[in-house]
Design a protein around this motif. Structure first.
Motif, PDB file in Angstrom:
ATOM      1  N   PRO A  57     -30.682 -31.203  11.719  1.00  0.00           N
ATOM      2  CA  PRO A  57     -30.688 -29.805  11.272  1.00  0.00           C
ATOM      3  C   PRO A  57     -31.859 -28.999  11.831  1.00  0.00           C
ATOM      4  CG  PRO A  57     -30.228 -31.275   9.437  1.00  0.00           C
ATOM      5  CD  PRO A  57     -30.661 -32.130  10.580  1.00  0.00           C
ATOM      6  N   ARG A  58     -32.728 -29.629  12.608  1.00  0.00           N
ATOM      7  CA  ARG A  58     -33.853 -28.913  13.216  1.00  0.00           C
ATOM      8  C   ARG A  58     -33.603 -28.608  14.693  1.00  0.00           C
ATOM      9  NH1 ARG A  58     -35.411 -32.776   9.978  1.00  0.00           N
ATOM     10  NH2 ARG A  58     -35.619 -34.303  11.649  1.00  0.00           N
ATOM     11  N   ALA A  59     -32.362 -28.666  15.126  1.00  0.00           N
ATOM     12  CA  ALA A  59     -32.034 -28.398  16.525  1.00  0.00           C
ATOM     13  C   ALA A  59     -32.473 -26.990  16.927  1.00  0.00           C
ATOM     14  CB  ALA A  59     -30.532 -28.564  16.754  1.00  0.00           C
ATOM     15  N   MET A 116     -35.156 -15.991  25.474  1.00  0.00           N
ATOM     16  CA  MET A 116     -35.151 -17.396  25.090  1.00  0.00           C
ATOM     17  C   MET A 116     -36.564 -17.881  24.778  1.00  0.00           C
ATOM     18  SD  MET A 116     -32.383 -19.026  27.768  1.00  0.00           S
ATOM     19  CE  MET A 116     -32.730 -20.718  27.260  1.00  0.00           C
ATOM     20  N   ARG A 117     -37.534 -17.407  25.537  1.00  0.00           N
ATOM     21  CA  ARG A 117     -38.921 -17.803  25.291  1.00  0.00           C
ATOM     22  C   ARG A 117     -39.497 -17.099  24.067  1.00  0.00           C
ATOM     23  NH1 ARG A 117     -38.720 -17.373  30.984  1.00  0.00           N
ATOM     24  NH2 ARG A 117     -39.495 -15.222  30.911  1.00  0.00           N
ATOM     25  N   ALA A 118     -39.043 -15.876  23.798  1.00  0.00           N
ATOM     26  CA  ALA A 118     -39.648 -15.078  22.736  1.00  0.00           C
ATOM     27  C   ALA A 118     -39.042 -15.336  21.354  1.00  0.00           C
ATOM     28  CB  ALA A 118     -39.530 -13.592  23.072  1.00  0.00           C
ATOM     29  N   ARG A 119     -37.778 -15.715  21.291  1.00  0.00           N
ATOM     30  CA  ARG A 119     -37.096 -15.810  20.003  1.00  0.00           C
ATOM     31  C   ARG A 119     -37.558 -16.987  19.150  1.00  0.00           C
ATOM     32  NH1 ARG A 119     -32.159 -12.982  19.313  1.00  0.00           N
ATOM     33  NH2 ARG A 119     -32.408 -11.009  20.436  1.00  0.00           N
ATOM     34  N   GLY A 120     -38.044 -18.031  19.759  1.00  0.00           N
ATOM     35  CA  GLY A 120     -38.344 -19.228  18.990  1.00  0.00           C
ATOM     36  C   GLY A 120     -37.100 -20.071  18.808  1.00  0.00           C
ATOM     37  N   THR A 121     -37.222 -21.141  18.056  1.00  0.00           N
ATOM     38  CA  THR A 121     -36.134 -22.118  17.958  1.00  0.00           C
ATOM     39  C   THR A 121     -35.318 -22.009  16.682  1.00  0.00           C
ATOM     40  OG1 THR A 121     -37.603 -23.759  16.959  1.00  0.00           O
ATOM     41  CG2 THR A 121     -37.447 -23.754  19.377  1.00  0.00           C
ATOM     42  N   ASP A 122     -35.581 -20.986  15.860  1.00  0.00           N
ATOM     43  CA  ASP A 122     -34.939 -20.942  14.551  1.00  0.00           C
ATOM     44  C   ASP A 122     -34.709 -19.494  14.110  1.00  0.00           C
ATOM     45  OD1 ASP A 122     -33.838 -22.165  12.284  1.00  0.00           O
ATOM     46  OD2 ASP A 122     -35.725 -21.999  11.176  1.00  0.00           O
ATOM     47  N   PHE A 123     -33.852 -18.783  14.823  1.00  0.00           N
ATOM     48  CA  PHE A 123     -33.642 -17.371  14.528  1.00  0.00           C
ATOM     49  C   PHE A 123     -32.202 -17.024  14.135  1.00  0.00           C
ATOM     50  CE2 PHE A 123     -32.407 -17.753  18.930  1.00  0.00           C
ATOM     51  CZ  PHE A 123     -31.334 -16.883  19.059  1.00  0.00           C
ATOM     52  N   LEU A 124     -31.241 -17.888  14.420  1.00  0.00           N
ATOM     53  CA  LEU A 124     -29.836 -17.520  14.267  1.00  0.00           C
ATOM     54  C   LEU A 124     -29.438 -17.224  12.823  1.00  0.00           C
ATOM     55  CD1 LEU A 124     -28.089 -19.994  16.752  1.00  0.00           C
ATOM     56  CD2 LEU A 124     -28.181 -17.487  16.946  1.00  0.00           C
TER      57      LEU A 124
END
Length: 325
Positions: free
Chosen positions: A90-92, A219-227
């Motif tokens: 769940p941390r994908a 892609m670099r600015a959004r981070g890995t957990d924005f959706l």
């Protein structure tokens, strides 16, 4: 294509049909996923990161014409919806070049249920369940934590079609939102219409807001957990909508190989609109106990001979039992 990517891309829609050879047992398919991803415990191996939402579906007159299934009778059909991200947990990452998913349970006022699992790529990562299992086992980690490179090479040389989905995903940037990517059903189904006609179809849910992808800078600015927060804000401002569009097979189109997309010039029909009206405030929700296994709605929607379709429901049930035991 990595072991993990193959597992996750295929896990978006686990699998099969009336194959010539005896297909793998459902337990063997789930065992192959666990060989790559580790034991299934509290979360699903298929797009484990995700959120639950709700909404409804209303068929168009074309929907009623092309299928006698209750979902397409033109009445409002309630929907439980899950958006997901492929990954090992769940941390994908939300910016990974992997599939996103749209799983739906339709619930008619008469008590009918129909489930489907769709992914943000027009093709699948395995042609048969046998290929899926072989590909996973070829890529399972060894004592050093890495797969055997020679075993992977032999598998890819013997099954070049297994690389098609990975190449497609590598050629595009990830979706900017769960609301702005198409979701394909990938497998072929038989639709029986009001006049008794039967046609082979595939479908796609096309975002009414249009397709929007992240730039390399985003892609670099959004981070890995924005959706999740992005779609919560979006739905709070108004419904998110998708049109369900059928694509009809023509002579020569292969309805048994989901690693090959049908040509874009095939006839199409918009058969309904899915409207997302609410998103859970946090993790969990009614999606957690659903594996989206009720894949056909006969006589209006029946399985094709696609071998990756018929093998799907039983492994889903095995996976559900392992994560809830």
């Amino acid at each position: 294509m990595s072991a993990r990517a193959l597992a996750l891309g295929f896990a978006a829609l686990l699998l099969a049909g009336p194959a010539v050879a005896e297909p793998p047992a459902p337990e063997a398919i789930v065992d192959a996923f666990e060989a790559v991803l580790g034991p299934i415990t509290t979360y699903r191996p298929s797009h484990p990161k995700g959120i639950c939402a709700s909404g409804h579906f209303v068929a168009t007159p074309d929907g009623a014409r092309h299928s006698v299934a209750p979902v397409f009778d033109g009445q409002r059909v309630e929907a439980i919806i899950r958006f997901g991200v492929a990954g090992a947990s769940p941390r994908a990452s939300d910016v990974a070049r992997s599939t996103r998913s749209l799983a739906i349970r339709f619930e008619t006022s008469q008590g009918d249920q129909w489930d489907m699992a769709n992914i943000s790529a027009p093709i699948f990562g395995a042609r048969t369940p046998e290929m899926l299992v072989a590909g996973l086992l070829a890529r399972r980690p060894g004592p050093n934590g890495q797969p055997d490179a020679e075993a992977v090479r032999r598998f890819v040389e013997s099954n070049p079609e297994s690389t098609r989905q990975g190449r497609w995903l590598a050629a595009v940037t990830p979706p900017a939102s769960w609301a702005t990517t198409p979701y394909w059903g990938v497998d072929a189904f038989r639709f029986k219409g009001a006049e008794g006609q039967e046609r082979l179809v595939r479908w796609v849910f096309e975002p009414v807001a249009g397709t929007q992808r992240l730039s390399e800078e985003e892609m670099r600015a959004r981070g890995t957990d924005f959706l999740a927060e992005e779609i919560r804000r979006r739905v709070a401002q108004g419904p998110v909508e998708f049109d369900m569009v059928l694509q009809f097979a023509q002579p020569g189109d292969d309805a048994t190989d989901p690693t090959v997309a049908w040509p874009d010039d095939r006839p199409r029909a918009t058969v309904g609109r899915l409207t997302v009206t609410a998103v859970e405030a946090g993790a969990g929700g009614p999606c957690d106990g659903i594996s989206f296994m009720n894949l056909d709605m006969e006589p209006g929607v029946a399985f094709s001979d696609d071998p990756t379709l018929h093998a799907r429901a039983a492994p889903y049930a095995v996976s559900l039992s392992r994560r809830t035991r």
